[in-house]
Scaffold this active site. Structure first.
Site, short mmCIF file in Angstrom:
data_model
loop_
_atom_site.label_atom_id
_atom_site.label_comp_id
_atom_site.label_asym_id
_atom_site.label_seq_id
_atom_site.Cartn_x
_atom_site.Cartn_y
_atom_site.Cartn_z
N LYS A 120 50.80 5.07 32.52
CA LYS A 120 51.94 5.54 33.28
C LYS A 120 52.93 4.40 33.56
CE LYS A 120 49.77 9.54 33.40
NZ LYS A 120 48.58 9.49 32.57
N TYR A 130 44.18 13.58 40.50
CA TYR A 130 44.43 13.81 39.08
C TYR A 130 43.45 14.85 38.56
CZ TYR A 130 44.65 12.88 34.05
OH TYR A 130 44.74 13.02 32.69
N ARG A 168 34.52 -6.68 21.18
CA ARG A 168 34.30 -5.55 22.08
C ARG A 168 34.35 -5.95 23.56
NH1 ARG A 168 29.30 -3.78 23.49
NH2 ARG A 168 28.41 -4.55 21.54
N ASP A 228 42.95 5.14 43.69
CA ASP A 228 43.78 5.41 42.53
C ASP A 228 45.22 5.23 42.98
OD1 ASP A 228 45.35 6.43 40.51
OD2 ASP A 228 44.06 8.17 40.11
#
Length: 384
Positions: A203, A105, A52, A178
């Site tokens: 993306k 976004y 994890r 971002d």
């Protein structure tokens, strides 16, 4: 020539040049183990404890991205862009004040509006390309984070990263950027003063529309960065090994794809600006774009792969235009090798800052003449 002198393009193409010690393979293997053997003294000399928080394939992909972004503190990969972005806000303390870009976004904007307040955060949205407005919104000693998206989706406004960093830092806040729609090929926010850079790695970093992933990179290995690591570990937000492998594969061709995509986007923006059925083209590479001068200063190798067009016939013509494309694909997302088109206002819904006559275009690697011809015939069909 020392290997320290190799360019980011060369290092990314070879995934940092690491050779598998067992097979001598030039392609790194996928490590899928979820647990690791303890030493005889009950320790973990390998540094790996459990799947994890740690995975070697993830570490290798993080190293490539950290190199590309010049991130001194390294990079962290997450299961999605939203997981990466929200971990930054979840690392803040209840009562902290955040200033964020008004145009950003839409899913993150919705999360900030509807969920972040449940964490005790106060959010103010501002046009961050307006430095006076940004400075007025930041509260010295109270604001802890300034979140900027540039170029901002889907209007492609440009925020001056260096100036925003100065404003944030003078107020005692951090600046997070971002940079999904720029990529490190075009902009490296950490070198301009930002503290954290975020990517929806789904993306253009991946570039093949087959991985959902997110990433954060940091300039300094400070307490806040370690708090983000704790959030990712505790909430299980790490990216899976298969996805990390595919993402690393995508980053090996990032420079090639971005050069082609950006060149095509620039050519399309110029040609569509003269199209009789296009009212306006939004692309920072155009001299008439309000943020062009700043973009020219803080971006390199082109102005990115994203543009938007506002059609002359309003919303009806815009929707009909999208319905008539043949080569472009009507689909959400961006940055892949295939070109996409979308009527954003209807996707984002009520409260969207997106004009209803706007179509968002993600430029792929197809032939430029084919892309223009498809848009031309679709625009004409949309106005019949």
């Amino acid at each position: 020539m020392s290997s320290k002198s190799w360019s980011p393009r060369s290092l990314a193409a070879q995934a940092m040049g690491k050779i598998d010690p067992l097979t001598k393979a030039v392609v790194p293997p996928i490590h899928v183990a979820t647990t690791y053997i303890r030493d005889e003294d009950n320790g973990y000399s390998s540094g790996f404890i459990y799947g994890r928080p740690d995975n070697e394939t993830v570490h290798e992909a993080q190293a490539v991205l950290a190199m590309l972004e010049e991130a001194k503190a390294g990079a962290l990969l997450f299961g999605s862009g939203m997981a990466a972005a929200t971990s930054v806000f979840q690392a803040l303390a209840p009562g902290d004040h955040v200033v964020a870009s008004k145009v950003m976004y839409w899913a993150l904007r919705a999360w900030l509006l509807n969920e972040a307040t449940r964490w005790g955060l106060t959010i103010d949205f501002v046009e961050t390309d307006d430095l006076a407005a940004l400075k007025a919104a930041v509260k010295p000693g109270v604001t802890k984070l300034v979140w900027v998206e540039t170029p901002s989706n889907p209007l492609w406004t440009i925020t001056d990263i260096a100036a925003a960093a100065e404003i944030a830092h003078k107020a005692g806040a951090r600046l997070a950027v971002d940079s999904t729609c720029a990529s490190p090929v075009h902009t490296r926010p950490l070198t301009l003063g930002a503290d954290i850079v975020m990517h929806a790695a789904t993306k253009v970093l991946n570039g093949h529309s087959d991985v959902v992933a997110g990433a954060l990179c940091a300039r300094e290995d400070d307490a806040f960065w370690n708090r983000i690591k704790t959030v990712r570990k505790g909430q299980g937000g790490i990216l899976g090994p298969f996805e990390a492998y595919l993402l690393m594969r995508g980053m090996r061709t990032l420079h090639l794809r971005q050069e082609r995509q950006s060149a095509s986007a620039m050519a399309l923006a110029e040609r569509l600006s003269a199209h009789p059925l296009v009212a306006r083209v939004l692309y920072p590479g155009l001299p008439q774009h309000p943020g062009h001068d700043i973009a020219a200063r803080q971006m390199e190798n082109g102005f990115g792969y994203m543009l938007s067009v506002q059609v002359t016939g309003g919303e009806t013509a815009a929707v009909k235009t999208a319905a008539h494309v043949e080569l472009y694909k009507r689909a959400t997302s961006l940055g892949g090798v295939e070109s996409l088109i979308e009527h954003r206002a209807s996707i984002e819904g009520a409260g969207s800052p997106c004009p209803t006559d706007l179509l968002r275009l993600s430029t792929g690697i197809e032939d430029l003449e084919d892309l223009y011809a498809d848009l031309d015939q679709a625009l004409r069909a949309g106005h019949r």
